[in-house]
Design an enzyme around this catalytic site. Structure first.
Site, short mmCIF file in Angstrom:
data_model
loop_
_atom_site.label_atom_id
_atom_site.label_comp_id
_atom_site.label_asym_id
_atom_site.label_seq_id
_atom_site.Cartn_x
_atom_site.Cartn_y
_atom_site.Cartn_z
N ASN A 220 4.33 0.89 2.14
CA ASN A 220 4.25 -0.25 3.08
C ASN A 220 4.47 -1.57 2.35
O ASN A 220 3.78 -1.86 1.37
CB ASN A 220 2.87 -0.27 3.74
CG ASN A 220 2.66 0.92 4.64
OD1 ASN A 220 3.29 1.04 5.69
ND2 ASN A 220 1.81 1.84 4.22
N GLU B 178 4.46 7.38 2.70
CA GLU B 178 5.32 6.20 2.90
C GLU B 178 4.84 5.08 2.01
O GLU B 178 3.72 5.10 1.49
CB GLU B 178 5.28 5.74 4.37
CG GLU B 178 3.91 5.27 4.81
CD GLU B 178 3.94 4.17 5.85
OE1 GLU B 178 4.99 3.54 6.08
OE2 GLU B 178 2.88 3.90 6.43
N LYS C 127 11.27 10.21 11.56
CA LYS C 127 10.73 8.83 11.52
C LYS C 127 11.79 7.78 11.82
O LYS C 127 12.87 7.81 11.22
CB LYS C 127 10.18 8.52 10.12
CG LYS C 127 9.07 9.43 9.66
CD LYS C 127 8.50 8.91 8.34
CE LYS C 127 7.41 9.82 7.84
NZ LYS C 127 6.79 9.28 6.61
N ARG D 159 -8.04 7.55 4.67
CA ARG D 159 -8.10 7.71 6.14
C ARG D 159 -8.11 9.19 6.45
O ARG D 159 -7.33 9.96 5.88
CB ARG D 159 -6.88 7.07 6.79
CG ARG D 159 -6.93 5.57 6.77
CD ARG D 159 -5.65 4.98 7.29
NE ARG D 159 -4.54 5.31 6.44
CZ ARG D 159 -3.27 5.02 6.71
NH1 ARG D 159 -2.96 4.39 7.83
NH2 ARG D 159 -2.30 5.36 5.87
N SER E 285 -2.82 -3.00 5.57
CA SER E 285 -4.16 -3.39 6.03
C SER E 285 -5.25 -2.48 5.48
O SER E 285 -4.99 -1.53 4.75
CB SER E 285 -4.18 -3.41 7.55
OG SER E 285 -3.84 -2.14 8.04
N GLU F 76 6.81 0.43 11.79
CA GLU F 76 5.52 0.41 11.11
C GLU F 76 4.40 0.41 12.12
O GLU F 76 4.60 0.06 13.28
CB GLU F 76 5.40 -0.85 10.25
CG GLU F 76 6.36 -0.94 9.09
CD GLU F 76 6.25 0.22 8.13
OE1 GLU F 76 5.14 0.76 7.95
OE2 GLU F 76 7.29 0.62 7.59
N GLY F 77 3.22 0.77 11.66
CA GLY F 77 2.02 0.58 12.48
C GLY F 77 1.53 1.83 13.19
O GLY F 77 0.54 1.79 13.90
N ARG G 145 0.86 -1.19 0.00
CA ARG G 145 0.00 0.00 0.00
C ARG G 145 0.89 1.23 0.00
O ARG G 145 1.73 1.39 0.89
CB ARG G 145 -0.92 0.02 1.21
CG ARG G 145 -2.16 0.92 1.00
CD ARG G 145 -2.99 1.10 2.26
NE ARG G 145 -2.22 1.82 3.25
CZ ARG G 145 -2.17 1.51 4.54
NH1 ARG G 145 -2.86 0.48 5.02
NH2 ARG G 145 -1.43 2.21 5.37
N LYS H 254 11.89 3.10 6.27
CA LYS H 254 11.84 4.54 5.94
C LYS H 254 13.17 5.01 5.37
O LYS H 254 13.24 5.91 4.55
CB LYS H 254 11.48 5.35 7.18
CG LYS H 254 10.24 4.89 7.93
CD LYS H 254 8.97 5.17 7.17
CE LYS H 254 7.69 4.95 7.95
NZ LYS H 254 7.29 3.57 8.22
P1 ADP Z 1 3.80 4.28 9.78
O1 ADP Z 1 4.59 3.31 8.98
O2 ADP Z 1 3.99 4.11 11.25
O3 ADP Z 1 2.36 4.34 9.38
P2 ADP Z 1 4.05 6.90 8.48
O4 ADP Z 1 5.24 7.34 7.74
O5 ADP Z 1 2.86 6.55 7.68
O6 ADP Z 1 4.46 5.72 9.46
O7 ADP Z 1 3.66 8.06 9.49
C1 ADP Z 1 2.50 7.98 10.31
C2 ADP Z 1 1.57 9.17 10.05
O8 ADP Z 1 2.29 10.39 10.22
C3 ADP Z 1 1.00 9.24 8.65
O9 ADP Z 1 -0.16 8.45 8.53
C4 ADP Z 1 0.73 10.72 8.49
O10 ADP Z 1 -0.51 11.05 9.09
C5 ADP Z 1 1.83 11.35 9.30
N1 ADP Z 1 2.95 11.69 8.40
C6 ADP Z 1 4.04 10.94 8.12
N2 ADP Z 1 4.86 11.55 7.23
C7 ADP Z 1 4.26 12.73 6.95
C8 ADP Z 1 4.61 13.83 6.10
N3 ADP Z 1 5.74 13.86 5.40
N4 ADP Z 1 3.74 14.88 6.05
C9 ADP Z 1 2.60 14.89 6.77
N5 ADP Z 1 2.23 13.89 7.58
C10 ADP Z 1 3.04 12.82 7.68
MG MG Z 2 3.89 2.08 7.38
MG MG Z 3 1.61 4.93 7.57
#
Ligand code: ADP
Ligand code: MG
Ligand code: MG
Length: 514
Positions: A155, A153, A403, A490, A160, A407-408, A134, A341
């Site tokens: 995945n 990001e 970051k 979401r 999920s 994950e999660g 995803r 990441k």
């Molecule tokens: P995970 O793998 O834990 O889901 P993410 O990289 O998706 O990690 O980060 C979690 C959340 O943080 C994302 O769903 C988003 O809401 C927010 N986020 C992450 N990176 C960004 C970004 N560059 N700009 C804005 N929001 C972000």
């Molecule tokens: Mg993720």
């Molecule tokens: Mg995410």
């Protein structure tokens, strides 16, 4: 951004209308399986001793507007993204160089890498790998420009919500097409007259990938031959089970493939690899029928993506056990690591080697350029340089997120907290993190969310789009199945930094394209 499309959206609801819509949504959710198990910690002591309860998944009452160009671009790029992550996984040397730099600061990454090395030493017996991916995005907005697609990001493990997001699409489509004036239809608004959310084939796509792997496995490697199955490895006490059942139901009902669910802490009790068979088939022994046995063609991990799931050496033993087996893994340890990441930051580096063109040598350069356009600026924090400057300066930190290799949801550090957090760590550990510029999604849209404890929240929201893809390939890089299909929206309050539905930050939503 003052986008006129958001004016007065969604239409306001009288208290009676809202109550009606909330009740209709709660009931629709139970009727159709748009559900999760409740969090036991939120139930009164002793309630639900037999774990029979389910509740609505957190959902928005209205679909959210999302720019059509961004939605279509995300779909157009998905099979290229699939290929990219397959190609990275095939290049163990390139991947290993980046991962080895993390192992002294990140025990989890180190243990995954060790798992790969242990199996490599013995020799892998399965050349095929399956990815169910995803890719997550926001529509990035800058003054006086049309919104552009930016990736949050990518995945590669346990992607999920394909099952539940397809249902949210159906919920909103049903509300949109109810006869005008009927009790559960929406009050009128121009956006709501413009059509229904696009079809959502996430379940078909994801289960199609699992079915392709199952078929590609070929005949039983056991003597005598055994019936074949797909194994879903899940977390003990998983609450998001109905999302997973949407995929297993499609596999059994449509593809006619037996599917078993196995909690990760039972892997070593219920699966074996016969030591006398050099092909190392993974044999599943169903507890309800000890005399029967199935050979596992495909292990689908909806577990083991987070270090807290590895409670002891036994969990690592179980991970190695699956990895060394002949079952096709979704994902392999290497493909999981490709989703770090750190890899996404290296791919986004604006100068230096052109990794995208090397990995995607058969792809049109124009398409590679479009893929590159989806990257937001990201910075390495290994040794000084621009990353350190941006992260430590309180002004510039406000535009960034920090970051780790996790994950999660719930693992990132945001904005003003970045400088202090970094200073609390030894400088030698900073390289385990990447700094990413915050994407700026349109934030003046409103929506109403029905949380899974029944709470109703209304306010300004921002949305994150996910697009699903699946790819089956072998270790020479040959691709046997590569598809995109299905999406997830979401939505969360605009003041909330984190995302994630299971982590409790967002609600499931669907898109109204404009
Ligand atoms: P995970 O793998 O834990 O889901 P993410 O990289 O998706 O990690 O980060 C979690 C959340 O943080 C994302 O769903 C988003 O809401 C927010 N986020 C992450 N990176 C960004 C970004 N560059 N700009 C804005 N929001 C972000
Ligand atoms: Mg993720
Ligand atoms: Mg995410």
């Amino acid at each position: 951004m003052d986008d006129p499309i958001y004016t007065d959206y969604p239409p306001s609801l009288s208290p009676a209308q809202q109550e009606y819509l909330v009740t209709a949504t709660k009931d629709w959710a139970i009727l159709n399986g748009l559900t999760v198990r409740p969090n036991p910690a939120t139930l009164p002591e002793g309630a639900d001793p037999n774990r029979v309860l389910a509740t609505n998944a957190p959902v928005t009452l209205f679909p959210s507007p999302f720019p059509r160009v961004c939605f279509e671009e995300a779909q157009a790029l998905q099979t290229v993204y699939n290929e990219l992550y397959a190609a990275i996984t095939c290049n163990e040397e390139w991947l290993g160089k980046i991962i080895e730099d993390l192992i002294d600061v990140d025990d989890f990454v180190a243990n995954l890498w060790k798992t790969h090395l242990a199996v490599q030493k013995e020799g892998y017996v399965q050349n095929l790998s399956l990815g169910l991916y995803r890719s997550d995005y926001m529509a990035h907005v800058t003054p006086n420009h049309a919104p552009t697609l930016k990736q949050v990001e990518f995945n590669t493990i346990s992607s999920s919500f394909g099952g539940l997001s397809a249902l949210v699409r159906s919920l909103h489509a049903e509300l949109l097409t109810s006869p005008p004036g009927s009790p559960i239809s929406y009050p009128p608004h121009p956006l709501l007259q413009s059509g229904v959310p696009p079809e959502n084939t996430a379940v078909e796509t994801l289960s199609g990938g699992l079915a392709a792997a199952h078929k590609a496995y070929g005949p039983s490697k056991s003597t005598p031959g055994l019936p074949l199955c797909v194994l879903f490895v899940v977390q003990e006490g998983e609450r998001n089970v109905f999302d997973q059942y949407a995929l297993s139901k499609r596999l059994t009902q449509f593809h006619k493939i037996p599917v078993f669910r196995l909690a990760s802490n039972r892997i070593l009790d219920q699966t074996t690899i016969p030591s006398s068979n050099p092909s190392r088939p993974l044999i599943y022994h169903p507890p309800h029928s000890p005399a029967s046995a199935f050979e596992v063609t495909t292990v689908y991990l909806r577990a083991y993506y987070s270090p807290d799931e590895y409670k002891s050496g036994r969990d690592w033993e179980a991970r190695i056990h699956m990895e060394r087996s002949a079952a096709i893994k979704c994902p392999t340890v290497l493909n999981q690591l490709a989703g770090c990441k750190k890899i996404q930051q290296v791919l986004a580096e604006p100068t230096g080697p052109d990794h995208l063109s090397s990995f995607l040598s058969n792809i049109d350069p124009g398409v590679i350029a479009r893929l590159r356009e989806t990257f937001a600026p990201q910075y390495d924090l290994s040794a000084g340089g621009q990353g350190w400057e941006l992260a430590l300066n309180p002004e510039t930190a406000l535009k960034h997120v920090l970051k780790p290799q996790r994950e999660g949801g719930g693992n990132n550090i945001y904005k003003s907290e970045i400088p202090g957090f970094l200073r609390s760590l030894p400088e030698s550990d900073w390289k385990g993190w990447v700094l990413m510029e915050l994407i700026n999604p349109a934030a003046n849209a409103e929506n109403v969310a029905l949380r899974n404890d029944g709470e109703v929240l209304r306010g300004n929201v921002i949305s994150e789009l996910g697009v699903y893809g699946t790819i089956l390939w072998d270790n020479t890089g040959k691709v046997f199945h590569n598809e995109q299909g299905g999406w997830l929206l979401r939505t969360k309050g605009k003041e909330v930094n984190e995302g994630g539905v299971a982590a409790g930050f967002s609600s499931l939503d669907s898109v109204l394209l404009y």
